[in-house]
Design a protein around this motif. Structure first.
Motif, PDB file in Angstrom:
ATOM      1  N   PRO A 154       0.799  -1.122  -0.033  1.00 36.99           N
ATOM      2  CA  PRO A 154       0.001  -0.084  -0.004  1.00 36.99           C
ATOM      3  C   PRO A 154       0.935   1.231  -0.026  1.00 36.99           C
ATOM      4  N   ALA A 155       0.237   2.261  -0.411  1.00 35.33           N
ATOM      5  CA  ALA A 155       1.209   3.381  -0.703  1.00 35.33           C
ATOM      6  C   ALA A 155       1.229   4.108   0.507  1.00 35.33           C
ATOM      7  N   PRO A 156       2.461   4.511   1.103  1.00 34.34           N
ATOM      8  CA  PRO A 156       2.719   5.102   2.385  1.00 34.34           C
ATOM      9  C   PRO A 156       2.057   6.412   2.748  1.00 34.34           C
ATOM     10  N   ALA A 157       1.704   6.541   3.792  1.00 33.59           N
ATOM     11  CA  ALA A 157       1.118   7.902   4.071  1.00 33.59           C
ATOM     12  C   ALA A 157       1.886   9.122   3.810  1.00 33.59           C
ATOM     13  N   PRO A 158       1.313  10.027   3.240  1.00 31.21           N
ATOM     14  CA  PRO A 158       2.113  11.384   2.828  1.00 31.21           C
ATOM     15  C   PRO A 158       2.817  11.761   3.798  1.00 31.21           C
ATOM     16  N   THR A 164      11.217  17.684   6.821  1.00 37.09           N
ATOM     17  CA  THR A 164      12.214  18.301   5.991  1.00 37.09           C
ATOM     18  C   THR A 164      13.540  17.387   5.868  1.00 37.09           C
ATOM     19  N   GLY A 165      14.120  17.737   5.265  1.00 37.77           N
ATOM     20  CA  GLY A 165      15.669  17.067   5.099  1.00 37.77           C
ATOM     21  C   GLY A 165      15.736  15.795   4.525  1.00 37.77           C
ATOM     22  N   ALA A 166      16.375  14.853   5.377  1.00 40.74           N
ATOM     23  CA  ALA A 166      16.843  13.640   5.181  1.00 40.74           C
ATOM     24  C   ALA A 166      15.318  12.753   4.970  1.00 40.74           C
ATOM     25  N   ALA A 167      14.555  13.122   6.151  1.00 41.35           N
ATOM     26  CA  ALA A 167      13.185  12.123   6.335  1.00 41.35           C
ATOM     27  C   ALA A 167      12.409  12.555   5.039  1.00 41.35           C
ATOM     28  N   ALA A 168      12.512  13.756   4.178  1.00 39.66           N
ATOM     29  CA  ALA A 168      11.525  13.866   3.316  1.00 39.66           C
ATOM     30  C   ALA A 168      12.351  13.135   1.983  1.00 39.66           C
ATOM     31  N   VAL A 169      13.461  12.969   1.968  1.00 37.61           N
ATOM     32  CA  VAL A 169      14.006  12.263   0.875  1.00 37.61           C
ATOM     33  C   VAL A 169      13.618  10.960   0.790  1.00 37.61           C
ATOM     34  N   VAL A 170      13.722  10.430   2.043  1.00 30.18           N
ATOM     35  CA  VAL A 170      13.534   8.853   2.440  1.00 30.18           C
ATOM     36  C   VAL A 170      12.107   8.682   2.198  1.00 30.18           C
ATOM     37  N   ALA A 171      11.206   9.321   2.536  1.00 27.89           N
ATOM     38  CA  ALA A 171       9.847   9.154   2.233  1.00 27.89           C
ATOM     39  C   ALA A 171       9.564   9.282   0.485  1.00 27.89           C
ATOM     40  N   GLN A 172      10.131  10.175   0.132  1.00 25.41           N
ATOM     41  CA  GLN A 172       9.960  10.370  -1.409  1.00 25.41           C
ATOM     42  C   GLN A 172      10.642   9.202  -2.158  1.00 25.41           C
ATOM     43  N   ALA A 173      11.693   8.640  -1.653  1.00 24.38           N
ATOM     44  CA  ALA A 173      12.210   7.281  -2.229  1.00 24.38           C
ATOM     45  C   ALA A 173      11.377   6.157  -1.992  1.00 24.38           C
ATOM     46  N   GLU A 174      10.944   5.981  -0.876  1.00 22.77           N
ATOM     47  CA  GLU A 174       9.805   5.035  -0.687  1.00 22.77           C
ATOM     48  C   GLU A 174       8.654   4.981  -1.639  1.00 22.77           C
ATOM     49  N   LEU A 175       8.260   6.105  -1.557  1.00 22.06           N
ATOM     50  CA  LEU A 175       7.040   6.216  -2.746  1.00 22.06           C
ATOM     51  C   LEU A 175       7.262   5.981  -4.148  1.00 22.06           C
ATOM     52  N   VAL A 176       8.761   6.349  -4.658  1.00 24.70           N
ATOM     53  CA  VAL A 176       9.063   5.885  -5.791  1.00 24.70           C
ATOM     54  C   VAL A 176       9.274   4.276  -6.054  1.00 24.70           C
ATOM     55  N   LEU A 177       9.968   3.775  -4.911  1.00 30.95           N
ATOM     56  CA  LEU A 177      10.270   2.323  -4.747  1.00 30.95           C
ATOM     57  C   LEU A 177       8.829   1.437  -4.770  1.00 30.95           C
ATOM     58  N   ALA A 178       7.993   1.940  -4.229  1.00 30.33           N
ATOM     59  CA  ALA A 178       6.646   1.352  -4.020  1.00 30.33           C
ATOM     60  C   ALA A 178       5.946   1.259  -5.476  1.00 30.33           C
ATOM     61  N   ALA A 179       5.937   2.479  -6.055  1.00 34.78           N
ATOM     62  CA  ALA A 179       5.394   2.387  -7.427  1.00 34.78           C
ATOM     63  C   ALA A 179       5.940   1.859  -8.391  1.00 34.78           C
ATOM     64  N   GLU A 180       7.329   1.476  -8.359  1.00 35.06           N
ATOM     65  CA  GLU A 180       8.466   0.700  -9.304  1.00 35.06           C
ATOM     66  C   GLU A 180       7.879  -0.705  -8.915  1.00 35.06           C
ATOM     67  N   ARG A 181       7.767  -1.127  -7.978  1.00 34.74           N
ATOM     68  CA  ARG A 181       7.489  -2.574  -7.582  1.00 34.74           C
ATOM     69  C   ARG A 181       6.199  -2.829  -8.261  1.00 34.74           C
ATOM     70  N   VAL A 182       5.168  -2.133  -7.997  1.00 31.23           N
ATOM     71  CA  VAL A 182       3.783  -2.212  -8.798  1.00 31.23           C
ATOM     72  C   VAL A 182       4.058  -2.448 -10.337  1.00 31.23           C
ATOM     73  N   ARG A 183       4.728  -1.334 -10.876  1.00 27.85           N
ATOM     74  CA  ARG A 183       4.814  -1.247 -12.259  1.00 27.85           C
ATOM     75  C   ARG A 183       5.420  -2.507 -12.685  1.00 27.85           C
ATOM     76  N   LEU A 184       6.623  -3.097 -12.130  1.00 32.48           N
ATOM     77  CA  LEU A 184       7.341  -4.310 -12.563  1.00 32.48           C
ATOM     78  C   LEU A 184       6.298  -5.519 -12.322  1.00 32.48           C
ATOM     79  N   ALA A 185       5.466  -5.489 -11.303  1.00 33.46           N
ATOM     80  CA  ALA A 185       4.680  -6.689 -11.195  1.00 33.46           C
ATOM     81  C   ALA A 185       3.623  -6.731 -12.290  1.00 33.46           C
ATOM     82  N   LYS A 186       3.100  -5.396 -12.630  1.00 39.60           N
ATOM     83  CA  LYS A 186       2.066  -5.591 -13.956  1.00 39.60           C
ATOM     84  C   LYS A 186       2.868  -5.681 -15.119  1.00 39.60           C
TER      85      LYS A 186
END
Length: 188
Positions: A154-158, A164-186
Motif C-alpha cells: 500500500p502507498a505509504p502515508a504522505p 524536511t531534510g533527510a526524512a523527506a528524501v527517504v519518504a519520497q524514495a519509498e514512494l518511488v520504490l513502491a510505485a516501481e514494484r507495482v509497475r514491475l509486477a504489472k
C-alpha cells in the motif's frame, strides 16, 4: 488484502503458461533424449556394455545436459538463490527418474526376455516416457521454484508537512520504490 488480475491469473492464463512451459520442457528434454539414445546406442553396440550399464551411463550424461538447458533457458527466471539445494534436488529427482527408466528396461529385458537391441530401445522409450512425466512434475514443483510474486505494498502515508531534510528524501524514495514494484509486477 486486495487481489489484482496480475497477481491472480485466470485458469486459461495458467494453462497457457503451463503449456508454454511444457513445450520448452519438451525441447530441452528432446535434446536430452537425443544425447541419451546416442550414448546408449554407442554403449551397447560400440562398447558392448550390458543394457542396464549402458542405460545408466547414457542417462547420467543426459541429466547433465538437461540441467544446463533447464537452468539457463527454461527456468532462468526462477529463484536460483540456493544453487546447492537446487542441484541436490535436481540430482535426486533425476536419479529417481533414472530408476523408473532403468526399472522398465530391466523388467523388459530380464523378466520378459526382450533383449534384442530394438526391443531394448522400445523398453527405453517406455521407461523414458514414465520418467519424463515424473521429472516434469518434480522439477517445476520442487527444484526450480517460482520466484514469489511481489505483493503490491500500500502507498505509504504522505509525509507530514513539517518533515524536511533527510526524512523527506527517504519518504519520497519509498514512494518511488513502491510505485516501481507495482509497475514491475504489472509488466510480468
Amino acid at each position: 488484502m486486495a487481489t489484482t488480475t496480475a497477481s491472480n491469473p485466470s485458469l486459461a492464463q495458467k494453462l497457457r503458461g503451463l503449456s508454454g512451459e511444457a513445450v520448452k520442457f519438451g525441447i530441452v528434454g528432446l535434446s536430452g533424449v537425443v544425447v541419451n539414445f546416442a550414448v546408449f546406442w554407442v554403449c551397447i553396440n560400440g562398447l558392448h556394455l550390458a543394457s542396464l550399464r549402458s542405460n545408466i551411463a547414457a542417462t547420467l550424461i543426459a541429466i547433465f545436459t538437461n540441467y544446463l538447458g533447464y537452468r539457463y533457458w527454461l527456468y532462468r527466471d526462477r529463484d536460483a538463490a540456493s544453487r546447492k539445494r537446487e542441484i541436490t534436488l535436481f540430482l535426486l529427482f533425476s536419479g529417481a527418474g533414472m530408476l523408473i527408466e532403468t526399472g522398465v528396461l530391466g523388467f523388459s529385458v530380464y523378466l520378459l526376455g526382450l533383449d534384442s537391441h530394438f526391443e531394448q530401445l522400445a523398453a527405453k522409450v517406455g521407461g523414458l516416457a514414465l520418467g519424463t512425466v515424473f521429472r516434469f512434475v518434480s522439477y517445476r514443483t520442487w527444484v526450480f521454484k517460482a520466484v514469489p510474486e511481489p505483493v503490491a505494498a500500500p502507498a505509504p502515508a504522505p509525509a507530514p508537512a513539517e518533515t524536511t531534510g533527510a526524512a523527506a528524501v527517504v519518504a519520497q524514495a519509498e514512494l518511488v520504490l513502491a510505485a516501481e514494484r507495482v509497475r514491475l509486477a504489472k509488466a510480468e
